[in-house]
Design a protein around this motif. Structure first.
Motif, PDB file in Angstrom:
ATOM      1  N   HIS B  60       0.796  -1.074   0.043  1.00 44.66           N
ATOM      2  CA  HIS B  60      -0.203  -0.045   0.055  1.00 44.66           C
ATOM      3  C   HIS B  60       0.674   1.268  -0.068  1.00 44.66           C
ATOM      4  N   PHE B  86      -2.350   5.299   0.824  1.00 48.23           N
ATOM      5  CA  PHE B  86      -2.865   4.010   1.025  1.00 48.23           C
ATOM      6  C   PHE B  86      -4.423   4.060   1.365  1.00 48.23           C
ATOM      7  N   ASP B 169       2.243   7.278   3.032  1.00 47.14           N
ATOM      8  CA  ASP B 169       1.872   6.654   4.094  1.00 47.14           C
ATOM      9  C   ASP B 169       2.649   7.068   5.423  1.00 47.14           C
TER      10      ASP B 169
END
Ligand code: NAD
Ligand code: ZN
Ligand code: ZN
Lengths: 182, 389
Positions: B60, B86, B169
Motif C-alpha cells: 500500500h 494508502f 503513508d
C-alpha cells in the motif's frame, strides 16, 4: 509421518512439526493435570499423582511456549529434557506384570516422541534467528546510521521549524487542558 | 505483470498475474516506479490480521506514472507522476468532507462485512485484507487506483521517488501521530517503536517543537537513527522504560505518548507479555498490547495517547481505570493521508526534511519475498525496504 529417508526435516517442515508438538504437549499436559489418577493406575505409578500433575504443568508450559514463539528450538530442547524425565520415571517404577507391560508401551511411545523432538530441535537450532544486541547469531555491527538525521540541519536547530503548521482544531486538546490556555 | 502475492502466513511470492484494467470511469492505472514494505504488511505476513485470501496482491506504499485514465477522471492525465495514498477515498461523503479520509463511507466495497466486524466500516485500503475492500495492492508492476480523481498526489519532476514515496503513508502517519498530540513547547513526547513510523514520529515531534523527544526500542541501529533525528533513546531490553521515562520528566511522566509499535509488541521478562503470548498462542487473544498498557501507566495525567500502531481485534487486560482516573485522551486511526500531503510536500520541496533518510535496502520486486523476512527479523540493519518493479 516424517520421511525417515531424509537425514533431517527441512526447516519449514520442522516449524510445522514444532507447532504440532506444541499442541500435543498441551493435550498431554491437560490430561495429566485433570486425570492423574487414571494415568497412575494404568501405569502402576500409584501415589505419584502429584508428580504426574507437575509433569502436566510442565507440558502445558512447554506447549504454550512452542506455539507462542518464532524460535522454538530452546522449547524443543526443553521437551527433550522432559522426555528424559518421563522415561526415567517410567523405568524406575515397579508393579504387576500387566502394569509393566503398559509401561513398556508408554516408554516406546515416549521414545518415539523423543526422536521427533530431537530431530526437530536439531533442525531448527541450525536456523538463524534475529541478530540482537545480545545473544544474537551474528556479531553486533554498527550500521553507521548516526548521520541519518533526515533534516537539512542539526535537530537542535530544527526544533520547532514547523510551528507554523496549522494544527486542525479537531486534533487540539480541549482549551482547558492546554498548559497556558493558549 | 509481476506482483507480490500473499499465499498464507509467512508465504509471499512474486507471481505472474493478469494486468489490471479500468473498471470505473473515475479509475486510473498507475505503472509503479517505486514501492515499499510497511510495518503494516508485516502484520499480514505474520498472519495476525483477519480477512486475507490466498492470492491477494500486497502493498500500500507506492508511486508511479499514470498510464491510463477513466473517462470521468478530470484530475489526472497520462504521464502524470503520482504518489498514491494508502487510504482510498471518494472525496464526497460526510467523512471525506470533514477530512476523515481513512473512514470514507464509500470506498470500502466490502462494507457490509466490515460493518459487522467493526460496527461501522472504515475506508477501503490498498493491499490490506478483504475487510477493507480487498483491493489489489501496489507491490506490483501496475495498480488500478479507484477514485483516482481524489487522493493521488501529483509530484514535481524535480523531486526523486525516494524523496516523495513516503508521502503515501509513513511520513503523514508519523506526522499525524505527532499532530494528534497537540505538542506544546513544554512537552516531552515519548515514542514507542523506532521502526520507520517511529522515525517519522521523532522527526515530526521535533519539527512541531517538543521540548524533549524520547524514543523506545531495542534494536541498536534503529535507536541510533532515532538519536540522529534528535531523540533521547531507551533500550527496553536493557533498561526499565517506566523508570527512565520518569527520570527524564522529573518523576511526572511524559505529557504525550505515541504507540508506533502496534499489535506485535515484544517485551522482555514482563508478566503481561508472557500472558499475551500464551493467550495469543491458543487463539484466545488476537493482539499483544504491552505498549498500550505501558503508555497508560506512565503517561502524565491529562496527557494524550496517540496510537498510529495497528491493532486488529480484541485486547486483554487494558487498564482502563488508569485512563479514566488520569483523564487521558486517546487518539488513533489509520492516517487521513490527504489531510497532510500538501503541507508535507512543501516541506520536502523546501528541504526542511528529506524522508529518504530511512531507506536502508533497495531491491527489485522479485527480491521482495526475501526482504519481507529481512525486514521482519530486523536482519542486516534493515529499517525500510524500497522495491523497484
Ligand atoms: N495508522 C496508520 O495509518 C499506520 C500507517 C503505517 C503503519 N502503521 C503501523 O505502525 C506500526 C509501526 O510500523 P513500522 O513500519 O514502523 O513497523 P516496524 O515493525 O518496523 O517497527 C516496530 C518497532 O517496534 C519495536 N518494538 C517492538 N516491541 C516494542 C516495545 N515493547 N517497546 C518499544 N518498541 C517496540 C520493534 O523493535 C520495531 O523496531 C505498525 O503497527 C504498523 O502497522 C500504522
Ligand atoms: Zn503502511
Ligand atoms: Zn468518502
Amino acid at each position: 509421518m516424517l520421511d525417515m529417508t531424509r537425514r533431517s526435516p527441512r526447516p519449514e517442515t520442522a516449524s510445522g512439526l514444532a507447532r504440532g508438538l506444541g499442541w500435543f504437549s498441551i493435550a498431554l499436559g491437560l490430561a495429566e493435570l485433570v486425570a492423574p489418577r487414571a494415568i497412575t493406575r494404568s501405569l502402576g505409578l500409584r501415589g505419584q499423582e502429584g508428580l504426574v500433575q507437575a509433569y502436566g504443568v510442565r507440558e502445558i508450559a512447554t506447549g504454550i511456549g512452542l506455539l507462542g514463539t518464532r524460535q522454538p528450538a530452546p522449547w524443543l530442547w526443553g521437551r527433550v529434557g522432559g522426555d528424559v524425565l518421563d522415561l526415567a520415571t517410567l523405568a524406575a517404577a515397579g508393579g504387576s506384570r500387566r502394569q509393566r507391560e503398559a509401561r513398556g508401551i508408554a516408554m516406546a511411545a515416549v521414545l518415539g516422541i523423543t526422536v521427533l523432538d530431537v530431530l526437530c530441535a536439531a533442525t531448527l537450532s541450525g536456523t538463524p534467528g534475529r541478530a540482537t544486541s545480545r545473544g544474537g547469531m551474528s556479531t553486533p555491527r554498527s550500521y553507521g546510521y548516526g548521520g541519518r538525521r533526515g533534516f537539512r540541519d542539526l535537530p537542535e536547530r530544527m526544533r520547532g521549524a514547523a510551528r507554523d503548521a496549522r494544527i486542525p482544531e479537531d486534533m487540539r486538546i480541549p482549551k482547558l487542558l492546554r498548559p497556558y490556555g493558549n | 505483470m509481476k506482483a507480490l502475492r500473499w499465499h498464507g502466513k509467512q508465504d509471499i511470492r512474486c507471481d505472474e498475474v493478469p494486468d489490471p484494467a479500468i473498471e470505473h470511469p473515475r479509475d486510473a492505472i498507475v505503472k509503479v516506479t517505486s514501492c515499499a514494505i510497511c510495518g503494516s504488511d508485516l502484520h499480514l505476513y505474520d498472519g495476525f490480521m483477519p480477512g486475507m485470501e490466498s492470492g491477494d496482491i500486497m502493498g500500500h506504499e507506492f508511486m508511479g506514472e499514470v498510464v491510463e485514465v477513466g473517462a470521468e477522471n478530470k484530475k489526472l492525465k497520462v504521464g502524470d507522476r503520482v504518489v498514491v495514498p494508502f487510504t482510498i477515498c471518494c472525496g464526497e461523503c460526510d467523512q471525506c468532507r470533514r477530512g476523515y479520509f481513512s473512514v470514507c463511507e464509500r470506498s470500502n466495497r466490502n462494507k457490509s462485512v466490515a460493518d459487522k466486524v467493526f460496527g461501522h466500516s472504515p475506508a477501503g485500503l490498498f493491499g490490506y485484507t478483504h475487510l477493507t475492500g480487498g483491493y489489489p495492492g501496489g507491490q506490483a508492476e501496475f495498480v488500478r487506483v479507484p477514485f483516482a480523481d481524489v487522493a493521488p498526489v501529483k509530484v514535481p519532476d524535480g523531486l526523486t521517488d525516494e524523496q516523495v514515496l513516503f508521502l503515501g503513508d509513513i511520513f503523514p502517519t508519523g506526522w499525524q501521530a505527532a499532530v494528534q498530540c497537540d505538542i506544546q513547547p513544554t512537552d516531552t513526547v515519548a515514542i514507542w517503536g523506532a521502526g520507520p513510523v517511529g522515525q517519522f514520529c521523532v522527526r515530526s515531534a521535533v519539527l512541531l517543537g517538543a521540548r524533549q523527544v524520547i524514543c523506545i526500542d531495542r534494536v541498536p541501529e534503529r535507536l541510533e537513527m532515532a538519536r540522529a533525528g534528535g531523540a533521547v533513546t531507551i533500550d527496553f531490553e536493557n533498561e526499565s522504560v517506566v523508570e527512565r521515562l520518569n527520570e527524564l520528566t522529573h518523576g511526572k511522566g511524559p505529557e504525550k505518548c505515541i504507540d508506533a509499535v502496534g499489535l506485535e509488541a515484544h517485551a522482555t521478562g514482563s508478566l503481561d507479555s508472557l500472558y499475551d503470548r500464551a493467550k495469543q498462542a491458543v487463539m484466545l487473544e488476537t493482539d499483544r498490547p504491552h505498549v498500550l498498557r505501558e503508555m497508560m501507566y506512565v503517561c502524565r495525567p491529562a496527557g494524550i495517547l496517540s496510537v498510529p500502531g495497528v491493532y486488529g481485534g480484541v485486547l486483554d487486560k487494558i487498564p482502563f481505570g488508569m485512563v479514566m482516573n488520569k483523564g487521558l485522551t486517546i487518539r488513533t486511526g489509520q492516517t487521513h493521508v490527504n489531510r497532510w500531503t500538501d503541507d508535507l510536500l512543501r516541506r520536502i520541496a523546501e528541504g526542511e526534511i528529506n524522508p529518504s533518510f530511512v531507506i536502508t535496502h533497495r531491491a527489485k520486486l522479485e527480491d521482495g519475498p526475501a526482504l519481507y523476512k529481512t525486514f521482519r527479523d530486523k536482519q542486516d540493519g534493515c529499517i525500510k525496504v524500497v522495491l523497484q518493479p
